[in-house]
Design a protein around this motif. Sequence first.
Motif, PDB file in Angstrom:
ATOM      1  N   ASP A 197      17.249  43.180  35.663  1.00 28.74           N
ATOM      2  CA  ASP A 197      16.486  44.326  35.931  1.00 28.74           C
ATOM      3  C   ASP A 197      15.233  45.215  35.680  1.00 28.74           C
ATOM      4  OD1 ASP A 197      18.155  46.040  34.919  1.00 28.74           O
ATOM      5  OD2 ASP A 197      20.357  46.346  35.889  1.00 28.74           O
ATOM      6  N   PRO A 198      15.023  46.495  35.988  1.00 28.87           N
ATOM      7  CA  PRO A 198      14.034  47.318  35.220  1.00 28.87           C
ATOM      8  C   PRO A 198      15.173  47.719  33.947  1.00 28.87           C
ATOM      9  CG  PRO A 198      14.305  47.971  37.596  1.00 28.87           C
ATOM     10  CD  PRO A 198      15.393  46.837  37.703  1.00 28.87           C
ATOM     11  N   SER A 199      15.618  47.875  33.179  1.00 27.48           N
ATOM     12  CA  SER A 199      16.550  48.231  32.660  1.00 27.48           C
ATOM     13  C   SER A 199      16.245  46.779  31.473  1.00 27.48           C
ATOM     14  CB  SER A 199      17.312  48.817  32.265  1.00 27.48           C
ATOM     15  OG  SER A 199      18.748  47.993  32.535  1.00 27.48           O
ATOM     16  N   GLY A 200      16.323  45.845  32.315  1.00 26.17           N
ATOM     17  CA  GLY A 200      15.949  44.866  30.826  1.00 26.17           C
ATOM     18  C   GLY A 200      17.776  43.940  30.782  1.00 26.17           C
ATOM     19  N   HIS A 201      18.255  43.988  31.653  1.00 23.52           N
ATOM     20  CA  HIS A 201      19.497  43.668  31.526  1.00 23.52           C
ATOM     21  C   HIS A 201      20.120  42.733  33.046  1.00 23.52           C
ATOM     22  CE1 HIS A 201      20.264  47.061  28.730  1.00 23.52           C
ATOM     23  NE2 HIS A 201      21.357  46.585  27.954  1.00 23.52           N
ATOM     24  N   TYR A 202      21.005  41.832  32.915  1.00 26.01           N
ATOM     25  CA  TYR A 202      21.189  40.685  34.237  1.00 26.01           C
ATOM     26  C   TYR A 202      23.143  40.507  33.750  1.00 26.01           C
ATOM     27  CZ  TYR A 202      20.978  36.853  31.512  1.00 26.01           C
ATOM     28  OH  TYR A 202      21.040  36.164  30.338  1.00 26.01           O
ATOM     29  N   ASP A 203      23.213  40.343  35.208  1.00 28.93           N
ATOM     30  CA  ASP A 203      24.972  40.030  35.020  1.00 28.93           C
ATOM     31  C   ASP A 203      25.209  38.868  34.229  1.00 28.93           C
ATOM     32  OD1 ASP A 203      25.704  42.416  36.014  1.00 28.93           O
ATOM     33  OD2 ASP A 203      25.779  41.826  37.877  1.00 28.93           O
ATOM     34  N   GLY A 204      26.160  38.531  33.236  1.00 29.48           N
ATOM     35  CA  GLY A 204      26.449  37.501  32.415  1.00 29.48           C
ATOM     36  C   GLY A 204      27.719  37.076  33.611  1.00 29.48           C
ATOM     37  N   SER A 205      28.902  35.422  32.829  1.00 26.57           N
ATOM     38  CA  SER A 205      29.630  35.590  33.355  1.00 26.57           C
ATOM     39  C   SER A 205      30.840  35.984  33.072  1.00 26.57           C
ATOM     40  CB  SER A 205      29.943  34.185  33.258  1.00 26.57           C
ATOM     41  OG  SER A 205      30.527  33.602  31.636  1.00 26.57           O
ATOM     42  N   ASN A 242      30.991  26.185  32.920  1.00 21.81           N
ATOM     43  CA  ASN A 242      29.536  27.480  33.477  1.00 21.81           C
ATOM     44  C   ASN A 242      30.029  29.151  32.753  1.00 21.81           C
ATOM     45  OD1 ASN A 242      28.243  26.390  36.425  1.00 21.81           O
ATOM     46  ND2 ASN A 242      30.782  25.861  36.746  1.00 21.81           N
ATOM     47  N   ALA A 243      30.147  28.610  31.366  1.00 24.51           N
ATOM     48  CA  ALA A 243      30.432  30.389  30.758  1.00 24.51           C
ATOM     49  C   ALA A 243      29.468  31.016  30.526  1.00 24.51           C
ATOM     50  CB  ALA A 243      30.843  29.749  29.917  1.00 24.51           C
ATOM     51  N   ASP A 244      28.378  30.467  30.873  1.00 27.95           N
ATOM     52  CA  ASP A 244      26.627  30.356  30.393  1.00 27.95           C
ATOM     53  C   ASP A 244      26.212  30.462  31.462  1.00 27.95           C
ATOM     54  OD1 ASP A 244      27.119  30.704  26.962  1.00 27.95           O
ATOM     55  OD2 ASP A 244      26.695  28.719  27.724  1.00 27.95           O
ATOM     56  N   THR A 245      26.424  30.543  32.829  1.00 23.93           N
ATOM     57  CA  THR A 245      26.120  30.792  34.469  1.00 23.93           C
ATOM     58  C   THR A 245      25.602  32.324  34.918  1.00 23.93           C
ATOM     59  OG1 THR A 245      26.356  28.152  34.625  1.00 23.93           O
ATOM     60  CG2 THR A 245      25.796  29.453  36.070  1.00 23.93           C
ATOM     61  N   PRO A 246      24.773  32.501  34.384  1.00 19.75           N
ATOM     62  CA  PRO A 246      24.337  34.112  34.993  1.00 19.75           C
ATOM     63  C   PRO A 246      25.083  34.561  36.295  1.00 19.75           C
ATOM     64  CG  PRO A 246      22.825  33.317  34.212  1.00 19.75           C
ATOM     65  CD  PRO A 246      23.796  32.154  34.890  1.00 19.75           C
ATOM     66  N   GLY A 247      26.157  35.290  36.684  1.00 18.95           N
ATOM     67  CA  GLY A 247      26.327  35.485  37.849  1.00 18.95           C
ATOM     68  C   GLY A 247      28.411  35.101  38.187  1.00 18.95           C
ATOM     69  N   TYR A 304      21.881  41.610  27.590  1.00 18.27           N
ATOM     70  CA  TYR A 304      19.957  42.731  27.697  1.00 18.27           C
ATOM     71  C   TYR A 304      19.678  40.720  27.440  1.00 18.27           C
ATOM     72  CZ  TYR A 304      15.945  45.353  26.002  1.00 18.27           C
ATOM     73  OH  TYR A 304      14.699  46.091  25.743  1.00 18.27           O
ATOM     74  N   ASP A 305      17.716  40.995  28.314  1.00 20.47           N
ATOM     75  CA  ASP A 305      16.673  39.675  27.927  1.00 20.47           C
ATOM     76  C   ASP A 305      15.390  40.517  29.061  1.00 20.47           C
ATOM     77  OD1 ASP A 305      15.251  37.909  27.384  1.00 20.47           O
ATOM     78  OD2 ASP A 305      16.646  35.883  28.106  1.00 20.47           O
ATOM     79  N   PRO A 306      15.350  41.404  28.622  1.00 19.44           N
ATOM     80  CA  PRO A 306      13.734  41.715  29.713  1.00 19.44           C
ATOM     81  C   PRO A 306      13.399  40.808  30.210  1.00 19.44           C
ATOM     82  CG  PRO A 306      13.812  42.589  27.514  1.00 19.44           C
ATOM     83  CD  PRO A 306      14.878  41.569  27.435  1.00 19.44           C
ATOM     84  N   ASN A 307      13.172  39.711  29.565  1.00 25.35           N
ATOM     85  CA  ASN A 307      12.041  38.313  29.850  1.00 25.35           C
ATOM     86  C   ASN A 307      12.588  37.472  30.977  1.00 25.35           C
ATOM     87  OD1 ASN A 307       9.995  39.467  27.818  1.00 25.35           O
ATOM     88  ND2 ASN A 307      10.419  38.031  26.642  1.00 25.35           N
ATOM     89  N   HIS A 308      14.151  37.536  31.243  1.00 21.00           N
ATOM     90  CA  HIS A 308      15.207  36.808  31.967  1.00 21.00           C
ATOM     91  C   HIS A 308      14.901  37.059  33.089  1.00 21.00           C
ATOM     92  CE1 HIS A 308      18.677  34.773  33.975  1.00 21.00           C
ATOM     93  NE2 HIS A 308      18.232  34.271  32.975  1.00 21.00           N
ATOM     94  N   PRO A 309      14.643  36.293  34.173  1.00 22.95           N
ATOM     95  CA  PRO A 309      14.098  36.322  35.759  1.00 22.95           C
ATOM     96  C   PRO A 309      14.975  36.485  36.446  1.00 22.95           C
ATOM     97  CG  PRO A 309      14.141  33.788  35.120  1.00 22.95           C
ATOM     98  CD  PRO A 309      14.974  34.554  33.669  1.00 22.95           C
ATOM     99  N   LEU A 310      16.177  37.026  36.178  1.00 28.01           N
ATOM    100  CA  LEU A 310      17.633  37.879  36.961  1.00 28.01           C
ATOM    101  C   LEU A 310      17.468  39.251  36.567  1.00 28.01           C
ATOM    102  CD1 LEU A 310      19.842  35.468  36.662  1.00 28.01           C
ATOM    103  CD2 LEU A 310      18.182  35.848  39.290  1.00 28.01           C
TER     104      LEU A 310
END
Length: 130
Positions: free
Chosen positions: A81-89, A31-36, A73-79
Amino acid sequence: MTDFSEAMSVATSGMKAQASRLRHVSENIANADTPGYRRKIVAFESLVNEGRRTGQVSVGPVQLDRTNPTQIYDPNHPLADPSGHYDGSNVNLLIEIADAREAHRSYEANLKMFDQVRQMSSSLMDLLRR
């Protein structure tokens, strides 16, 4: 309980604990690449019987690592946020590989102890038969 069976019980509990640890390490790697995803940590507890330590261990409750996850940072990812960031693992593959090696070596040590006790017990039985 004889000394031989106590020693075998200690070795067996160690092998079971390390097998559980290896299972959780493999889950972390998978799960190393699973967001969150939060890294799982296994703690060992000493077993006590009638107020004295037996030398055996058991797996305590599985805990989640409190380290902050990496910000990706991936603004196109569904998770995102408005700044284009999401939590990885928060899984670090280098740490997981080191934990896997340590658990594997501990498992092997317990297995050798189990085998030595078995051989000693067999040798004692052979001596008693004579």
